[in-house]
Design a protein around this motif. Structure first.
Motif, PDB file in Angstrom:
ATOM      1  N   LYS A  50       0.853  -1.198   0.000  1.00  0.00           N
ATOM      2  CA  LYS A  50       0.000   0.000   0.000  1.00  0.00           C
ATOM      3  C   LYS A  50       0.887   1.246   0.000  1.00  0.00           C
ATOM      4  N   THR A  51       0.392   2.298  -0.649  1.00  0.00           N
ATOM      5  CA  THR A  51       1.116   3.568  -0.666  1.00  0.00           C
ATOM      6  C   THR A  51       0.194   4.663  -0.127  1.00  0.00           C
ATOM      7  N   ARG A  72       5.056   3.273   8.458  1.00  0.00           N
ATOM      8  CA  ARG A  72       6.292   2.496   8.324  1.00  0.00           C
ATOM      9  C   ARG A  72       6.212   1.214   9.137  1.00  0.00           C
ATOM     10  N   ALA A  76       3.897  -0.015   4.970  1.00  0.00           N
ATOM     11  CA  ALA A  76       3.406   0.728   3.798  1.00  0.00           C
ATOM     12  C   ALA A  76       4.499   1.633   3.242  1.00  0.00           C
ATOM     13  N   GLU A  77       4.302   2.048   1.994  1.00  0.00           N
ATOM     14  CA  GLU A  77       5.194   3.044   1.398  1.00  0.00           C
ATOM     15  C   GLU A  77       4.598   4.428   1.681  1.00  0.00           C
ATOM     16  N   VAL A  78       5.453   5.398   2.038  1.00  0.00           N
ATOM     17  CA  VAL A  78       4.950   6.706   2.463  1.00  0.00           C
ATOM     18  C   VAL A  78       5.522   7.810   1.579  1.00  0.00           C
ATOM     19  N   VAL A  79       4.655   8.702   1.109  1.00  0.00           N
ATOM     20  CA  VAL A  79       5.150   9.925   0.457  1.00  0.00           C
ATOM     21  C   VAL A  79       4.686  11.116   1.293  1.00  0.00           C
ATOM     22  N   VAL A 106      -1.548   5.779  -5.417  1.00  0.00           N
ATOM     23  CA  VAL A 106      -1.598   6.083  -3.980  1.00  0.00           C
ATOM     24  C   VAL A 106      -2.972   5.631  -3.469  1.00  0.00           C
ATOM     25  N   ASP A 107      -2.978   4.896  -2.366  1.00  0.00           N
ATOM     26  CA  ASP A 107      -4.223   4.298  -1.851  1.00  0.00           C
ATOM     27  C   ASP A 107      -4.969   5.199  -0.866  1.00  0.00           C
TER      28      ASP A 107
END
Ligand code: NCD
Length: 322
Positions: A50-51, A72, A76-79, A106-107
């Motif tokens: 998931k992002t 984290r 999940a991936e974080v922006v 992006v979810d």
């Protein structure tokens, strides 16, 4: 003829997290149980693949960092996008920013914005599969903070049902106050006391067993918990602010005032603190204070919120998930 595949995956437990009014008691109890689960079991890669974008148009330390750590710790991936560094400064609408992020798979977007209602507005036009989490919209709501505060009280042995909960200071400009009062009412608080200078009281009395106090000392006896609020100077105009020491004398939580409460009464503050104004250091750091517990619980409750909006209800790590 093609037959559309029928998905049998149940939807996430919550489509978005926008305000307390969208939750029922069962939702809140599930979030509290999930939060407890994450506190006990620690990091787990439930959100691998998931992002999530953290899109903040206002200053923040604990909310931003705790959402980031929660993501984290769930794999999940974080922006992270600061409003000031985004294309919003070039005139892009929030809606276009959302569609841009959605095109990059992006979810979910965790949004903090100075205008009330922005998160709900974005959620109304969000593409399928895009969740919006309100991390504070103007003076409107800050639901994740209220859920953290409820969890903190619960962990400290203060059950909200039947209790007397007091909130003091700048309620008019506080999204934390609005979300907490709604949540305390939902969970069955016996009495919700609001206290502060007239200019800082809400323009309309919120629903629930709310009692207004115009003298701090009158609100203290029998309180099971007291939440102090900062004067939110950045959200007000046209109000004559009292100087720090006048405000502290009338509305600051001092050790002497704390003695007017029952021995079990605990102190909350969502932060950031203005020491020596709304709260004395010795109270903030004293043994009746739950302030550090609130910050600590922030990561676990935000893990609970994230899995609830991003995972199918059957994939939550709880026996009682619907
Ligand atoms: C609050 C906020 O930003 O609404 N802080 C928080 O998120 N914990 C309270 C405040 O700004 O005073």
């Amino acid at each position: 003829m093609t037959t559309a595949a029928i998905s049998t995956t149940p939807p996430p437990r919550l489509p978005h997290l926008l305000d307390i009014a969208s939750l029922d008691e069962h939702d809140v109890h599930t979030l509290i149980s999930l939060c407890h689960h994450f506190e006990r079991h620690g990091p787990t890669p439930l959100l691998t693949g998931k992002t999530v974008a953290i899109l903040f148009f206002e200053a923040s330390t604990r909310t931003r960092v705790s959402f980031e750590l929660a993501l984290r710790r769930l794999g999940a991936e974080v922006v992270i996008i600061q409003g000031a560094g985004s294309s919003a400064t070039k005139g892009e609408t929030l809606q276009d920013t959302m569609l841009t992020l959605a095109a990059m798979d992006v979810d979910a977007i965790i949004l903090r914005h100075p205008e009330s209602g922005t998160a709900a507005e974005l959620a109304r036009t969000a593409p399928d599969g895009m969740a919006i989490i309100n991390a504070g919209d103007g003076a409107h709501e800050h639901p994740s903070q209220a859920l953290i505060d409820a969890y903190t009280l619960h962990s400290a042995g203060i059950g909200i049902p039947g209790s007397i909960l007091t909130i003091v200071g700048d309620l008019r400009h506080s999204r934390v106050a609005r979300s907490n009062i709604a949540l305390w009412h939902l969970l069955g608080a016996a009495e919700i006391r609001i206290a502060g200078p007239a200019a800082f009281l809400p323009e309309q009395l919120p629903p629930g067993p709310v009692k207004v106090f115009t003298r701090f000392d009158d609100a203290l006896p029998d309180s099971d918990a007291i939440m102090m609020l900062r004067i939110q100077r950045e959200r007000m105009s046209g109000i004559n602010l009292p100087d720090r020491s006048t405000y502290h004398n009338e509305w600051g939580l001092s050790p002497q005032r704390l003695q007017l409460t029952p021995a079990h009464c605990r102190v909350l503050h969502p932060g950031p603190l203005n020491r020596g104004v709304e709260i004395d250091s010795s109270v903030a750091d004293g043994d009746r204070s739950l302030i550090i517990h609130q910050v600590r619980s922030g990561v676990y409750m935000r893990m609970a919120i994230l899995v609830s909006v991003l995972l199918a209800s059957t994939d939550l790590p709880l026996a009682d998930s619907r």
